[in-house]
Motif scaffolding. Structure first.
Motif, PDB file in Angstrom:
ATOM      1  N   ALA A 120       0.816  -1.216   0.000  1.00  0.00           N
ATOM      2  CA  ALA A 120       0.000   0.000   0.000  1.00  0.00           C
ATOM      3  C   ALA A 120       0.848   1.263   0.000  1.00  0.00           C
ATOM      4  CB  ALA A 120      -0.939   0.004   1.198  1.00  0.00           C
ATOM      5  N   THR A 121       2.128   1.145   0.324  1.00  0.00           N
ATOM      6  CA  THR A 121       3.009   2.321   0.363  1.00  0.00           C
ATOM      7  C   THR A 121       3.616   2.650  -0.994  1.00  0.00           C
ATOM      8  OG1 THR A 121       5.055   1.101   0.888  1.00  0.00           O
ATOM      9  CG2 THR A 121       3.630   1.727   2.749  1.00  0.00           C
ATOM     10  N   ILE A 122       3.412   1.776  -1.971  1.00  0.00           N
ATOM     11  CA  ILE A 122       3.985   2.001  -3.299  1.00  0.00           C
ATOM     12  C   ILE A 122       3.231   3.144  -3.978  1.00  0.00           C
ATOM     13  CG2 ILE A 122       4.374   0.976  -5.579  1.00  0.00           C
ATOM     14  CD1 ILE A 122       4.609  -1.756  -4.147  1.00  0.00           C
ATOM     15  N   PRO A 123       3.953   4.120  -4.530  1.00  0.00           N
ATOM     16  CA  PRO A 123       3.282   5.225  -5.215  1.00  0.00           C
ATOM     17  C   PRO A 123       2.325   4.717  -6.304  1.00  0.00           C
ATOM     18  CG  PRO A 123       5.608   5.705  -4.959  1.00  0.00           C
ATOM     19  CD  PRO A 123       5.411   4.268  -4.534  1.00  0.00           C
ATOM     20  N   GLY A 124       1.148   5.306  -6.322  1.00  0.00           N
ATOM     21  CA  GLY A 124       0.136   4.938  -7.309  1.00  0.00           C
ATOM     22  C   GLY A 124      -0.895   3.954  -6.799  1.00  0.00           C
ATOM     23  N   VAL A 125      -0.610   3.259  -5.697  1.00  0.00           N
ATOM     24  CA  VAL A 125      -1.575   2.315  -5.126  1.00  0.00           C
ATOM     25  C   VAL A 125      -2.643   3.106  -4.378  1.00  0.00           C
ATOM     26  CG1 VAL A 125      -1.939   0.460  -3.456  1.00  0.00           C
ATOM     27  CG2 VAL A 125       0.085   0.439  -4.938  1.00  0.00           C
ATOM     28  N   GLU A 126      -3.892   2.866  -4.735  1.00  0.00           N
ATOM     29  CA  GLU A 126      -5.026   3.512  -4.080  1.00  0.00           C
ATOM     30  C   GLU A 126      -5.985   2.430  -3.580  1.00  0.00           C
ATOM     31  OE1 GLU A 126      -6.782   6.105  -6.978  1.00  0.00           O
ATOM     32  OE2 GLU A 126      -4.887   7.108  -7.404  1.00  0.00           O
ATOM     33  N   ARG A 127      -6.651   2.712  -2.485  1.00  0.00           N
ATOM     34  CA  ARG A 127      -7.715   1.849  -1.940  1.00  0.00           C
ATOM     35  C   ARG A 127      -7.255   0.403  -1.733  1.00  0.00           C
ATOM     36  NH1 ARG A 127     -13.171   4.215  -4.795  1.00  0.00           N
ATOM     37  NH2 ARG A 127     -12.676   6.371  -4.336  1.00  0.00           N
ATOM     38  N   PHE A 128      -6.078   0.232  -1.175  1.00  0.00           N
ATOM     39  CA  PHE A 128      -5.579  -1.106  -0.883  1.00  0.00           C
ATOM     40  C   PHE A 128      -6.428  -1.749   0.200  1.00  0.00           C
ATOM     41  CE2 PHE A 128      -2.960  -4.004   1.625  1.00  0.00           C
ATOM     42  CZ  PHE A 128      -2.456  -4.832   0.635  1.00  0.00           C
ATOM     43  N   GLU A 129      -6.857  -2.983  -0.042  1.00  0.00           N
ATOM     44  CA  GLU A 129      -7.633  -3.731   0.941  1.00  0.00           C
ATOM     45  C   GLU A 129      -7.123  -5.168   1.025  1.00  0.00           C
ATOM     46  OE1 GLU A 129     -12.154  -2.292   0.947  1.00  0.00           O
ATOM     47  OE2 GLU A 129     -11.553  -3.206  -0.953  1.00  0.00           O
ATOM     48  N   GLN A 130      -7.130  -5.696   2.240  1.00  0.00           N
ATOM     49  CA  GLN A 130      -6.932  -7.116   2.464  1.00  0.00           C
ATOM     50  C   GLN A 130      -8.293  -7.673   2.857  1.00  0.00           C
ATOM     51  OE1 GLN A 130      -3.792  -7.156   5.454  1.00  0.00           O
ATOM     52  NE2 GLN A 130      -2.338  -7.746   3.872  1.00  0.00           N
ATOM     53  N   LEU A 131      -8.665  -8.776   2.246  1.00  0.00           N
ATOM     54  CA  LEU A 131     -10.006  -9.319   2.415  1.00  0.00           C
ATOM     55  C   LEU A 131      -9.955 -10.780   2.829  1.00  0.00           C
ATOM     56  CD1 LEU A 131     -11.136  -7.838  -0.987  1.00  0.00           C
ATOM     57  CD2 LEU A 131     -11.761  -6.913   1.248  1.00  0.00           C
ATOM     58  N   ALA A 132     -10.916 -11.192   3.637  1.00  0.00           N
ATOM     59  CA  ALA A 132     -11.055 -12.590   4.032  1.00  0.00           C
ATOM     60  C   ALA A 132     -12.254 -13.188   3.308  1.00  0.00           C
ATOM     61  CB  ALA A 132     -11.252 -12.698   5.539  1.00  0.00           C
ATOM     62  N   GLN A 133     -12.063 -14.343   2.730  1.00  0.00           N
ATOM     63  CA  GLN A 133     -13.113 -15.045   1.997  1.00  0.00           C
ATOM     64  C   GLN A 133     -14.157 -15.575   2.982  1.00  0.00           C
ATOM     65  OE1 GLN A 133     -15.418 -16.032  -0.354  1.00  0.00           O
ATOM     66  NE2 GLN A 133     -13.647 -16.109  -1.692  1.00  0.00           N
ATOM     67  N   THR A 134     -15.419 -15.416   2.637  1.00  0.00           N
ATOM     68  CA  THR A 134     -16.487 -15.929   3.497  1.00  0.00           C
ATOM     69  C   THR A 134     -17.307 -17.032   2.819  1.00  0.00           C
ATOM     70  OG1 THR A 134     -18.052 -14.238   2.751  1.00  0.00           O
ATOM     71  CG2 THR A 134     -16.711 -13.736   4.700  1.00  0.00           C
ATOM     72  N   SER A 135     -17.109 -17.231   1.539  1.00  0.00           N
ATOM     73  CA  SER A 135     -17.878 -18.228   0.800  1.00  0.00           C
ATOM     74  C   SER A 135     -17.198 -19.599   0.833  1.00  0.00           C
ATOM     75  CB  SER A 135     -18.033 -17.783  -0.658  1.00  0.00           C
ATOM     76  OG  SER A 135     -18.639 -18.806  -1.424  1.00  0.00           O
ATOM     77  N   ALA A 136     -18.007 -20.633   0.903  1.00  0.00           N
ATOM     78  CA  ALA A 136     -17.488 -22.002   0.834  1.00  0.00           C
ATOM     79  C   ALA A 136     -17.411 -22.496  -0.611  1.00  0.00           C
ATOM     80  CB  ALA A 136     -18.386 -22.921   1.654  1.00  0.00           C
ATOM     81  N   LYS A 137     -17.654 -21.616  -1.571  1.00  0.00           N
ATOM     82  CA  LYS A 137     -17.697 -22.012  -2.977  1.00  0.00           C
ATOM     83  C   LYS A 137     -16.323 -22.141  -3.623  1.00  0.00           C
ATOM     84  CE  LYS A 137     -22.191 -19.921  -3.724  1.00  0.00           C
ATOM     85  NZ  LYS A 137     -22.948 -18.894  -4.451  1.00  0.00           N
ATOM     86  N   ASN A 138     -15.260 -21.738  -2.909  1.00  0.00           N
ATOM     87  CA  ASN A 138     -13.919 -21.888  -3.453  1.00  0.00           C
ATOM     88  C   ASN A 138     -12.927 -22.082  -2.313  1.00  0.00           C
ATOM     89  OD1 ASN A 138     -12.510 -19.291  -2.731  1.00  0.00           O
ATOM     90  ND2 ASN A 138     -14.249 -18.440  -3.856  1.00  0.00           N
ATOM     91  N   ASP A 139     -11.704 -22.414  -2.686  1.00  0.00           N
ATOM     92  CA  ASP A 139     -10.674 -22.703  -1.684  1.00  0.00           C
ATOM     93  C   ASP A 139      -9.801 -21.508  -1.329  1.00  0.00           C
ATOM     94  OD1 ASP A 139     -11.418 -25.364  -1.448  1.00  0.00           O
ATOM     95  OD2 ASP A 139     -10.091 -26.008  -3.073  1.00  0.00           O
ATOM     96  N   PHE A 140     -10.055 -20.366  -1.921  1.00  0.00           N
ATOM     97  CA  PHE A 140      -9.245 -19.188  -1.627  1.00  0.00           C
ATOM     98  C   PHE A 140      -9.668 -18.602  -0.279  1.00  0.00           C
ATOM     99  CE2 PHE A 140      -9.340 -19.079  -6.391  1.00  0.00           C
ATOM    100  CZ  PHE A 140      -8.054 -19.561  -6.548  1.00  0.00           C
ATOM    101  N   ALA A 141      -8.683 -18.315   0.564  1.00  0.00           N
ATOM    102  CA  ALA A 141      -8.974 -17.811   1.904  1.00  0.00           C
ATOM    103  C   ALA A 141      -8.937 -16.292   1.988  1.00  0.00           C
ATOM    104  CB  ALA A 141      -7.972 -18.398   2.901  1.00  0.00           C
ATOM    105  N   PHE A 142      -8.159 -15.661   1.108  1.00  0.00           N
ATOM    106  CA  PHE A 142      -7.918 -14.220   1.200  1.00  0.00           C
ATOM    107  C   PHE A 142      -7.996 -13.561  -0.163  1.00  0.00           C
ATOM    108  CE2 PHE A 142      -5.415 -16.153   4.638  1.00  0.00           C
ATOM    109  CZ  PHE A 142      -5.994 -15.520   5.720  1.00  0.00           C
TER     110      PHE A 142
END
Length: 97
Positions: A30-52
């Motif tokens: 998020a500190t890199i110039p040009g990066v805006e609206r950086f978010e880290q997200l946690a997966q809530t759906s059981a429809k896939n194996d991705f956690a984040f």
């Protein structure tokens, strides 16, 4: 505007110190110039194996290209992403006007 997103799962056990360390180190992106609206997200759906997910925006293609070449991003991919991410899906979007 470009919205860069990636869904992923780590090689580390859920709730582990290694998982926390990875997510903490990723905040530096998020500190890199040009990066805006950086978010880290946690997966809530059981429809896939991705956690984040990560989501960020860039004003234009030049800002996105600069991010991809920035030393902080290059080091993160090399030192953290490649050895610690088990699987991922990257999606980049532009708004439909």
């Amino acid at each position: 505007m470009i919205r860069h997103t990636v869904a992923f799962r780590l090689v580390h056990p859920a709730g582990s110190a290694e998982e926390t360390g990875f997510l903490t180190s990723a905040r530096e992106l998020a500190t890199i110039p040009g990066v805006e609206r950086f978010e880290q997200l946690a997966q809530t759906s059981a429809k896939n194996d991705f956690a984040f997910g990560f989501s960020m925006e860039f004003a234009d293609a030049a800002a996105y290209d600069a991010y991809n070449q920035h030393p902080v991003h290059v080091a993160f991919v090399r030192d953290r992403w490649v050895p610690e991410v088990a699987d991922f899906l990257e999606l980049d979007y532009v708004p439909l006007d």
